[in-house]
Design an enzyme around this catalytic site. Structure first.
Site, PDB file in Angstrom:
ATOM      1  CG  HIS A  48      -1.685   1.236   1.429  1.00 51.78           C
ATOM      2  ND1 HIS A  48      -1.332   2.173   2.376  1.00 51.78           N
ATOM      3  CD2 HIS A  48      -2.772   1.736   0.796  1.00 51.78           C
ATOM      4  CE1 HIS A  48      -2.167   3.182   2.327  1.00 51.78           C
ATOM      5  NE2 HIS A  48      -3.053   2.950   1.384  1.00 51.78           N
ATOM      6  CD  GLU A  51      -2.527   2.510  -3.891  1.00 52.29           C
ATOM      7  OE1 GLU A  51      -3.001   3.665  -3.874  1.00 52.29           O
ATOM      8  OE2 GLU A  51      -2.982   1.577  -3.201  1.00 52.29           O
TER       9      GLU A  51
END
Length: 424
Positions: A48, A51
């Site tokens: 995450h 990202e």
């Protein structure tokens, strides 16, 4: 009628082209078939975080340049991290495919990963973690995830922890990027106003030279361990999530699970909505859902109710589940199938959802499914399948429960478990 096509480049990158005649827009998603389930505890949350970080700068563009160049052509850009995949998505006007592929290829392959940006983004993610903890209808699902899947990576929050995120360095994130976004599980999927020849040419130029080395290995499927988690919090509502082990996407019972969830709590005519909300007034929000990964899955129930009603709500959930295992008549079965097909086909009319669905099929099955095949899968479910799946879910006598709210609500998980399994 156009037919979606699936191609594989020499290095293993797969390309899905799914034109939708008459559209003036397109959707592009580049999906890396790895996510938080591939992390060890020390790297929890790194997928995450990565990202986030690729949007701070990539391919010579700054964070502002990335969004401005896309929006200047009427496009929108976004991304999402899950347990089994990470997606980079662009919506654009017709003709926007070359820029879309170029920008996303830069994000996936050429992020800057600047140390100063990383330090600031760690603070942002820390606030995101805090926000999730402050949102009871988010946090209760993190509690449930731990209760269902235990110490497996699927049992950890996708966001990770402040400590694990803080440990990331630009060099370590760069290595993780190469492992996470490797060619062997990379899908380029485009839907809407797209042409196959153009997409294949762009994909080859953008991703064809990516090394054909394997990335992070696929983790072992998570065992459903079951367990109860409850926390006292001063809230206006109690939040209950109740879960049983079920079927994954590749399981023969996948469609039976989807129909079961629809019958139990999928809509306003479902058993839980009618019994818990309409008849007894116990909850405003109550529903059932199928939570599926490639090789594992579960049936979940969520309810938000007054703390004084939590025990009764849990009891009703168990009773309705058991009653569904015992019997579903043909009229109810037909209604649930119709609703499920409507959900599936309505999603296919949205280009981005359609591109993501095709990418998921390519990742999980190595092929694409026609609407007729999906409809046939739904239609094949019988009352006997519903009963058999129900017994399968109940057989291990394991449930995962999470309750968040006033102290008087915290016993609801145990009430659900006892109603299903007796004294086991």
């Amino acid at each position: 009628m156009t037919i979606p096509t699936l191609h594989t480049l020499p290095n293993g990158v797969r390309v899905v082209c799914d034109p939708m005649p008459g559209l003036e827009t397109l959707a592009l998603t580049v999906v890396a078939g790895r996510g938080a389930a591939y992390e060890d505890p020390a790297r929890s949350g790194w997928s995450h975080l990565l990202e986030h970080m690729v949007f701070k700068g990539a391919g010579g563009r700054s964070a502002r340049d990335i969004v401005e160049v896309v929006e200047a052509q009427g496009g929108q850009i976004n991304a999402a991290t899950g347990y089994e995949r990470t997606s980079f998505q662009i919506r654009a006007l017709k003709g926007g495919l070359p820029l879309g592929v170029e920008v996303v290829a830069d994000l996936v392959r050429r992020p800057t990963l600047d140390a100063g940006d990383l330090a600031r983004e760690k603070q942002v993610v820390a606030q995101e973690i805090a926000e999730a903890a402050d949102a009871p209808d988010d946090y209760v699902f993190d509690l449930l995830q731990k209760g269902a899947w235990g110490d497996h990576p699927v049992g950890r929050p996708i966001l990770g922890t402040v400590d694990s995120v803080e440990a990331a360095t630009p060099e370590a994130l760069s290595d993780w990027r190469a492992s996470l976004y490797a060619a062997d599980r990379l899908i380029v999927s485009a839907t809407g106003a797209v042409e196959e020849a153009e997409l294949l040419d762009l994909a080859q130029k953008a991703f064809g030279d990516l090394p054909a080395t394997p990335g992070a290995p696929v983790p072992e499927p998570a065992p459903f361990v079951g367990g109860s988690f409850a926390e006292t919090r001063k809230l206006e509502q109690a939040h209950l999530v109740l879960m049983l082990p079920a079927a994954g996407s590749r399981d023969d019972d996948y469609f039976a699970l989807r129909v079961f969830a629809e019958a139990l709590g999928g809509g306003m005519s479902s058993r839980l909505f009618q019994e818990a909300r309409e008849k007894r007034g116990l909850a405003y929000n109550i529903d059932a859902y199928a939570d599926t990964y490639a090789d594992i899955g579960a049936l979940g129930i969520y309810a938000g109710c007054a703390a004084k009603d939590a025990a009764q709500t849990a009891q009703v959930c168990a009773e309705q589940l058991l009653a569904l295992v015992e019997r579903i008549d043909e009229a109810e079965l037909a209604r649930c199938k119709a609703q499920l097909k409507a959900h599936m086909f309505m999603a296919r009319e949205q280009p981005l959802a359609r591109a993501e669905q095709a990418a998921g099929q390519a990742l999980t099955f190595g092929r694409l499914f026609s609407p007729a095949e999906l409809a046939a899968g739904v239609e094949s479910v019988s009352a006997a399948d519903i009963a058999r799946l129900g017994r399968r879910m109940l057989d291990p006598a394991k449930a995962a429960t999470a309750v968040l709210g006033a102290k008087s609500a915290l016993g609801a998980g145990e009430i659900f478990r006892r109603a299903l399994f007796g004294g086991q």
